[in-house]
Design an enzyme around this catalytic site. Structure first.
Site, PDB file in Angstrom:
ATOM      1  N   SER A 167      30.547  55.634   7.036  1.00  0.00           N
ATOM      2  CA  SER A 167      29.326  56.053   6.351  1.00  0.00           C
ATOM      3  C   SER A 167      28.919  55.047   5.289  1.00  0.00           C
ATOM      4  O   SER A 167      29.751  54.499   4.573  1.00  0.00           O
ATOM      5  CB  SER A 167      29.482  57.452   5.746  1.00  0.00           C
ATOM      6  OG  SER A 167      29.828  57.360   4.391  1.00  0.00           O
ATOM      7  N   LYS A 168      27.649  54.824   5.243  1.00  0.00           N
ATOM      8  CA  LYS A 168      27.068  53.904   4.278  1.00  0.00           C
ATOM      9  C   LYS A 168      27.388  54.385   2.861  1.00  0.00           C
ATOM     10  O   LYS A 168      27.632  53.606   1.962  1.00  0.00           O
ATOM     11  CB  LYS A 168      25.554  53.875   4.537  1.00  0.00           C
ATOM     12  CG  LYS A 168      24.783  52.952   3.659  1.00  0.00           C
ATOM     13  CD  LYS A 168      24.914  51.509   4.078  1.00  0.00           C
ATOM     14  CE  LYS A 168      24.234  50.634   3.050  1.00  0.00           C
ATOM     15  NZ  LYS A 168      24.814  49.322   2.911  1.00  0.00           N
ATOM     16  N   ARG A 169      27.399  55.710   2.718  1.00  0.00           N
ATOM     17  CA  ARG A 169      27.643  56.290   1.403  1.00  0.00           C
ATOM     18  C   ARG A 169      29.019  55.896   0.851  1.00  0.00           C
ATOM     19  O   ARG A 169      29.223  55.765  -0.340  1.00  0.00           O
ATOM     20  CB  ARG A 169      27.536  57.811   1.486  1.00  0.00           C
ATOM     21  CG  ARG A 169      26.973  58.472   0.288  1.00  0.00           C
ATOM     22  CD  ARG A 169      26.330  59.816   0.613  1.00  0.00           C
ATOM     23  NE  ARG A 169      26.925  60.457   1.779  1.00  0.00           N
ATOM     24  CZ  ARG A 169      27.917  61.340   1.729  1.00  0.00           C
ATOM     25  NH1 ARG A 169      28.441  61.692   0.593  1.00  0.00           N
ATOM     26  NH2 ARG A 169      28.380  61.886   2.834  1.00  0.00           N
TER      27      ARG A 169
END
Ligand code: GLU
Length: 493
Positions: A252-254
């Site tokens: 995930s980019k997060r």
């Protein structure tokens, strides 16, 4: 039947690698079957939209080489391909469902819903919408809708029975209706939710095969109820296993995992990324590892898809990238490497072509290049212990002697080309009873300040040029002469 597949991202940020993989498989499946690959932008959740994200999707897909046959910026017979531009499309279908009883308007306010949700939670129950507004007589409901009272339209999931669908990968997927919520289909702002828009648009756009992440697997039975209620044939569903960072968490980019754009910016090669991504959850059924996009189209087959989560192994990506760089024609390498050389060497008079020859097979990822060549711009601080090298049979004392011999010989050279430098140093070593390594290693350390370099002493001397090479040898001599412990700790062997 013409196969029509779609990639349907929501413009909520960068194209993450799981999304890229979905796009890739969707593209490959369409092309393999002589079909059409369509891009649809799913932007009905306006609160989550990130400015610029739509353009970034176009850009990323093009950079990835995944040309779409229809889409917002290329047109097509089934447009518009941006859902907010289709906002008037959805309500008539929702009303058709209201008429048939498969959906109903709901007038509950946020506060009312919250109060009932809290009460359910307090009773220890899992909240789902309680069909409160289903009891409103249809005429009254229609009148209230027309009067301008805010409303949403909800799917009317039967209280009993099951909802199911067939997935090409997961087989028969079934859910008990009592576990399903009466999802909102049309929101108070008049826009459809994903739950509704995906069904309507996939049908209206003639989509035959839907590929998307397994996060939609549990909702798909509900979508099938909508297809049934509308009297439509559902598409073939192929839900794709997640791409994981490790065994516990999704990429995930997060969490800071790179997007496709990040990888390109770090100096991963497009074709290497695509090759690597293709093998995250799909395999050709044989030992082949290297595929161009065209070869992937040829080889792609749903049978090769895996249900097991795919682990994103950065080392493997680096390995692929190194392979692709090594196999790339030299001129292409030079062109790609030049801006990375510039980051460390801009303004220095360095022969990039020669440097590129030395770096070509050593480059794993381009963003590592500046650190590898920076010593050419500036001599890094280094420990005199570097002069001690068992295999080369050198230590500080040998180095001092070798450099004292090398200094005047290099100074006297008119031609400072690699061959001349090499001949000079080799002859010097031979004349003075030194092994080649006992000359070359100290010169290399003196010129680079590091143990690992692209090329050896002669290549570095050439790249630095005579003046800078002599300056660095002088620095080395000065340091060795003033550090008796460095030259006496080991006796030369
Ligand atoms: N808009 C959805 C997403 O970005 C796509 C799901 C689908 O492909 O149906 O996750």
């Amino acid at each position: 039947m013409t196969v029509r597949t779609r990639f349907a991202p929501s413009p909520t940020g960068y194209l993450h690698l799981g999304g890229l993989r979905t796009a890739l498989y969707t593209y490959l499946f369409a092309k393999k079957n002589g079909g059409k690959f369509i891009l649809r932008i799913e932007d009905t959740d306006q609160e989550r939209e990130v400015p610029g994200a739509v353009e970034l999707i176009y850009k990323s897909l093009r950079e990835a080489g995944l040309e779409y046959d229809e889409g917002p910026d290329v047109g097509g017979d089934y447009g518009p391909y941006i859902q907010t531009q289709r906002r008037d499309t959805y309500l008539p279908y929702a009303m058709q469902l209201v008429q048939s009883g498969a959906a109903y308007p709901c007038f509950c306010t946020k506060e009312e819903l919250q109060a009932r949700r809290d009460a359910a939670t307090a009773r220890g129950e899992q909240w789902k919408y309680d069909k409160h507004c289903l009891s409103i007589p249809r005429d009254e409901a229609l009148r209230r809708m027309q009067s301008g009272e805010p409303f949403v339209i909800r799917q009317n999931v039967p209280l009993t029975g099951t909802a199911s669908f067939e997935d090409a990968l997961y087989g028969h997927v079934e859910a008990a209706c009592e576990t399903l919520d009466d999802n909102v289909l049309i929101k108070a702002d008049g826009l459809p939710t994903y739950n509704f828009a995906n069904v309507i648009d996939d049908h209206l756009m003639g989509i035959t095969h839907v590929m998307r992440g397994t996060e939609y697997l549990s909702s798909a039975p509900k979508y099938n109820l909508l297809y049934e209620a509308l009297g439509w044939e559902p598409p073939v569903y192929i839900h794709l296993s997640p791409v994981m960072k490790d065994s516990t968490r999704k990429l995930s980019k997060r969490h800071g995992d790179p997007s496709f754009e990040d990888l390109l910016a770090q100096g991963y090669v497009r074709d290497a990324i695509i090759n690597f991504i293709a093998l995250l959850g799909w395999s050709p059924g044989d030992e082949r590892e290297f595929f161009t996009l065209e070869e992937l189209v040829e080889a792609f087959d749903l049978k090769g898809l895996s249900k097991a989560p795919a682990i994103f192994n950065t080392e493997k990506l680096v390995w692929f990238n190194h392979e692709y760089i090594t196999r790339m024609p030299f001129e292409e390498y030079l062109a790609m490497a030049t801006p990375w050389f510039d980051r460390a060497l801009a303004g220095k008079n360095i022969d990039y072509r020669r440097l590129a020859e030395l770096m070509h097979t050593r480059t794993e990822v381009f963003d590592r290049v500046p650190d590898m060549v920076r010593f050419l711009a500036e001599l890094p601080p280094y420990s005199l212990e570097l002069y001690t090298h068992k295999k080369m049979k050198t230590d500080g004392a040998v180095a001092l002697r070798a450099l004292e011999l090398a200094r005047p010989a290099l100074w006297a050279l008119e031609d400072f080309g690699e061959d001349a430098v090499k001949d000079c140093l080799m002859a010097l070593a031979a004349q003075n009873g030194l092994k080649t390594g006992q000359m070359m290693w100290p010169v290399r350390v003196a010129l680079s300040g590091q143990a690992s370099t692209p090329g050896g002493a002669t290549e570095i001397a050439y790249l630095l040029g005579k003046d800078e090479s002599l300056r660095r040898v002088d620095i080395a001599l000065e340091r060795l002469r003033t550090a008796p412990e460095a030259v006496s700790s080991n006796s030369p062997s």
